[in-house]
Design a protein around this motif. Sequence first.
Motif, PDB file in Angstrom:
ATOM      1  N   LEU A  11       0.629  -1.374   0.165  1.00 16.90           N
ATOM      2  CA  LEU A  11       0.030   0.197   0.494  1.00 16.90           C
ATOM      3  C   LEU A  11       1.203   1.151   0.109  1.00 16.90           C
ATOM      4  CD1 LEU A  11      -2.636  -1.578   2.350  1.00 16.90           C
ATOM      5  CD2 LEU A  11      -3.010  -0.776   0.183  1.00 16.90           C
ATOM      6  N   ALA A  12       2.098   1.170   0.750  1.00 20.31           N
ATOM      7  CA  ALA A  12       3.137   1.957   0.631  1.00 20.31           C
ATOM      8  C   ALA A  12       3.009   3.199  -0.670  1.00 20.31           C
ATOM      9  CB  ALA A  12       3.675   2.168   1.953  1.00 20.31           C
ATOM     10  N   ALA A  13       3.681   1.097  -1.798  1.00 16.66           N
ATOM     11  CA  ALA A  13       4.137   1.639  -2.929  1.00 16.66           C
ATOM     12  C   ALA A  13       3.141   2.263  -3.837  1.00 16.66           C
ATOM     13  CB  ALA A  13       4.695   0.367  -3.626  1.00 16.66           C
ATOM     14  N   VAL A  14       2.110   1.778  -3.224  1.00 14.73           N
ATOM     15  CA  VAL A  14       0.648   2.178  -4.116  1.00 14.73           C
ATOM     16  C   VAL A  14       0.935   3.939  -3.661  1.00 14.73           C
ATOM     17  CG1 VAL A  14      -1.885   2.389  -4.282  1.00 14.73           C
ATOM     18  CG2 VAL A  14      -0.737   0.605  -3.973  1.00 14.73           C
ATOM     19  N   LEU A  15       1.118   4.030  -2.262  1.00 12.25           N
ATOM     20  CA  LEU A  15       0.546   5.827  -2.262  1.00 12.25           C
ATOM     21  C   LEU A  15       1.937   6.450  -2.424  1.00 12.25           C
ATOM     22  CD1 LEU A  15      -0.805   8.151  -0.400  1.00 12.25           C
ATOM     23  CD2 LEU A  15       0.642   7.293   1.423  1.00 12.25           C
ATOM     24  N   ALA A  16       3.332   6.383  -2.958  1.00 19.00           N
ATOM     25  CA  ALA A  16       4.298   6.534  -3.536  1.00 19.00           C
ATOM     26  C   ALA A  16       4.296   6.915  -4.808  1.00 19.00           C
ATOM     27  CB  ALA A  16       5.101   6.011  -3.176  1.00 19.00           C
ATOM     28  N   ALA A  17       3.659   6.083  -4.833  1.00 19.73           N
ATOM     29  CA  ALA A  17       3.939   6.158  -6.979  1.00 19.73           C
ATOM     30  C   ALA A  17       2.992   6.938  -7.301  1.00 19.73           C
ATOM     31  CB  ALA A  17       3.044   4.537  -7.483  1.00 19.73           C
ATOM     32  N   ALA A  18       1.479   7.340  -6.874  1.00 15.89           N
ATOM     33  CA  ALA A  18       0.463   8.063  -6.877  1.00 15.89           C
ATOM     34  C   ALA A  18       1.096   9.538  -6.299  1.00 15.89           C
ATOM     35  CB  ALA A  18       0.162   7.761  -5.434  1.00 15.89           C
ATOM     36  N   HIS A  19       1.630   9.700  -5.511  1.00 16.50           N
ATOM     37  CA  HIS A  19       1.841  11.057  -5.155  1.00 16.50           C
ATOM     38  C   HIS A  19       3.315  11.601  -6.498  1.00 16.50           C
ATOM     39  CE1 HIS A  19       5.422  13.515  -3.535  1.00 16.50           C
ATOM     40  NE2 HIS A  19       4.381  14.310  -3.014  1.00 16.50           N
ATOM     41  N   ASP A  20       4.040  10.371  -7.297  1.00 15.78           N
ATOM     42  CA  ASP A  20       5.506  10.826  -7.973  1.00 15.78           C
ATOM     43  C   ASP A  20       4.447  11.200  -9.169  1.00 15.78           C
ATOM     44  OD1 ASP A  20       7.177   9.660  -6.259  1.00 15.78           O
ATOM     45  OD2 ASP A  20       7.380   7.817  -7.353  1.00 15.78           O
ATOM     46  N   GLY A  21       3.410  10.042  -9.443  1.00 14.11           N
ATOM     47  CA  GLY A  21       2.454  10.310 -10.563  1.00 14.11           C
ATOM     48  C   GLY A  21       2.134  11.519 -11.269  1.00 14.11           C
ATOM     49  N   LEU A  36      -4.080  14.225  -0.230  1.00 16.96           N
ATOM     50  CA  LEU A  36      -5.440  14.440  -0.870  1.00 16.96           C
ATOM     51  C   LEU A  36      -5.423  13.208  -1.832  1.00 16.96           C
ATOM     52  CD1 LEU A  36      -6.910  17.363   1.372  1.00 16.96           C
ATOM     53  CD2 LEU A  36      -6.411  15.441   1.947  1.00 16.96           C
ATOM     54  N   LEU A  37      -5.651  14.157  -2.439  1.00 15.83           N
ATOM     55  CA  LEU A  37      -5.594  12.726  -4.120  1.00 15.83           C
ATOM     56  C   LEU A  37      -4.419  11.629  -4.229  1.00 15.83           C
ATOM     57  CD1 LEU A  37      -5.132  15.546  -6.353  1.00 15.83           C
ATOM     58  CD2 LEU A  37      -7.618  14.663  -6.204  1.00 15.83           C
ATOM     59  N   VAL A  44      -8.880   4.084  -4.557  1.00 16.60           N
ATOM     60  CA  VAL A  44      -9.826   3.503  -5.283  1.00 16.60           C
ATOM     61  C   VAL A  44      -8.954   2.415  -6.215  1.00 16.60           C
ATOM     62  CG1 VAL A  44      -9.325   3.966  -8.419  1.00 16.60           C
ATOM     63  CG2 VAL A  44     -10.197   5.891  -6.287  1.00 16.60           C
ATOM     64  N   THR A  45      -7.498   2.329  -5.761  1.00 18.71           N
ATOM     65  CA  THR A  45      -6.367   0.872  -5.998  1.00 18.71           C
ATOM     66  C   THR A  45      -7.429  -0.184  -5.254  1.00 18.71           C
ATOM     67  OG1 THR A  45      -4.853   2.276  -6.717  1.00 18.71           O
ATOM     68  CG2 THR A  45      -4.412   0.279  -6.830  1.00 18.71           C
ATOM     69  N   LEU A  46      -7.143  -0.161  -4.075  1.00 17.40           N
ATOM     70  CA  LEU A  46      -7.462  -0.826  -3.362  1.00 17.40           C
ATOM     71  C   LEU A  46      -9.519  -1.766  -3.440  1.00 17.40           C
ATOM     72  CD1 LEU A  46      -6.506  -3.015  -0.571  1.00 17.40           C
ATOM     73  CD2 LEU A  46      -7.514  -0.903   0.756  1.00 17.40           C
ATOM     74  N   ARG A  47      -9.614  -0.885  -3.850  1.00 23.37           N
ATOM     75  CA  ARG A  47     -11.257  -1.161  -3.524  1.00 23.37           C
ATOM     76  C   ARG A  47     -11.589  -1.943  -5.042  1.00 23.37           C
ATOM     77  NH1 ARG A  47     -15.024   0.825   0.250  1.00 23.37           N
ATOM     78  NH2 ARG A  47     -15.904  -1.329  -0.617  1.00 23.37           N
ATOM     79  N   LEU A  48     -11.146  -1.718  -5.978  1.00 25.92           N
ATOM     80  CA  LEU A  48     -10.644  -2.129  -7.557  1.00 25.92           C
ATOM     81  C   LEU A  48     -10.435  -3.032  -7.267  1.00 25.92           C
ATOM     82  CD1 LEU A  48     -10.130   0.597  -9.898  1.00 25.92           C
ATOM     83  CD2 LEU A  48     -12.085  -0.037  -9.919  1.00 25.92           C
ATOM     84  N   ALA A 136       8.530   2.413   0.580  1.00 26.30           N
ATOM     85  CA  ALA A 136       8.594   3.625  -0.547  1.00 26.30           C
ATOM     86  C   ALA A 136       8.108   4.484   0.499  1.00 26.30           C
ATOM     87  CB  ALA A 136       7.570   2.585  -1.612  1.00 26.30           C
ATOM     88  N   MET A 137       7.081   5.427   1.327  1.00 22.54           N
ATOM     89  CA  MET A 137       7.220   5.398   1.464  1.00 22.54           C
ATOM     90  C   MET A 137       8.128   6.177   2.621  1.00 22.54           C
ATOM     91  SD  MET A 137       4.527   8.088   0.802  1.00 22.54           S
ATOM     92  CE  MET A 137       4.159   8.721   2.186  1.00 22.54           C
ATOM     93  N   GLY A 138       9.483   6.819   2.098  1.00 26.36           N
ATOM     94  CA  GLY A 138      10.477   7.143   2.641  1.00 26.36           C
ATOM     95  C   GLY A 138      10.368   8.552   3.603  1.00 26.36           C
ATOM     96  N   PRO A 139      11.575   8.464   3.980  1.00 21.95           N
ATOM     97  CA  PRO A 139      12.139   9.822   4.737  1.00 21.95           C
ATOM     98  C   PRO A 139      11.037  10.986   4.225  1.00 21.95           C
ATOM     99  CG  PRO A 139      13.494   8.427   5.565  1.00 21.95           C
ATOM    100  CD  PRO A 139      12.556   7.756   3.808  1.00 21.95           C
ATOM    101  N   GLY A 140      11.807  11.316   3.426  1.00 26.45           N
ATOM    102  CA  GLY A 140      11.333  12.539   2.091  1.00 26.45           C
ATOM    103  C   GLY A 140      10.126  12.928   2.158  1.00 26.45           C
ATOM    104  N   LEU A 141       8.924  10.793   2.021  1.00 25.17           N
ATOM    105  CA  LEU A 141       7.719  11.494   1.530  1.00 25.17           C
ATOM    106  C   LEU A 141       7.192  11.650   2.385  1.00 25.17           C
ATOM    107  CD1 LEU A 141       7.309   9.025  -1.325  1.00 25.17           C
ATOM    108  CD2 LEU A 141       7.248  11.503  -1.756  1.00 25.17           C
TER     109      LEU A 141
END
Length: 263
Positions: A11-21, A36-37, A44-48, A136-141
Amino acid sequence: MSFLDPFSHALAAVLAAAHDGLTDLGADPAAGGTWLLCVAAVVVTLRLALLPAVVHGVRQAHAAARARPHLQDLASRLGDRPDADSLRRHLAERRRVSAEHGVSRLGCLPVLLQLPVWLALYHLLTDVASGTAVGAMGPGLVSSLGAASVLGVSLAGSGYLGGGPVHLAVVTGLALTAATLSYVTQRWVVASNTLTEGLPEALVSAQRMMPALSALGLVVAGGVVPVTLLAYWVCNSAWTLGQSAVVTRWFATPGTAAAARWS
């Protein structure tokens, strides 16, 4: 090492990927709206990903509704004090009827298997909001999320009091929105698509109380969880309402009020 870690890291990877995108699309990486987005993207990703379990649940509800009259007839023929042989025949007949109508012997296992995912998401958002790096949600994020705010209210902040009137308004608004969506979903959508005929009165009464208790629980919890998690609850509750409305309108369980209304 927790058994929830694989789920949290995914889930952290999804959150980080969404931020990068979103950042690649030109969004401000430090803005509260961007984060928030990102939370909405995780929902959305999880529920799908969980839609197959939803489809399974709908099919099982329909199968159980078809088998219900036959099982009730079997129970009435069993009597109040069956002997061992009668009980064995009864159980064998129940299994036959359930198999004939497609009722899975796994029962609610697919639903229970979703619990680690929801717990992992809860811990992920709570840990990240408190400044703890996860996968994937490292210290910077994590630092970026901790510094982000909406209307001057920190996404890492929590509690109703202590942050001023704007903080109180935002937290209260999010908590009440999540609670209202949950109440509407359970009280007017899910309830109309639930079979209660033949159930013990105590169980029926408990089901009637659940919408209010669930909404109250969200309001109380809103005073202790981070704003990030409140935002997730709002997004998730909105999805649940829409999904439940679709199921109730087009895939209503036979024998329910919803089926009678839309047939």
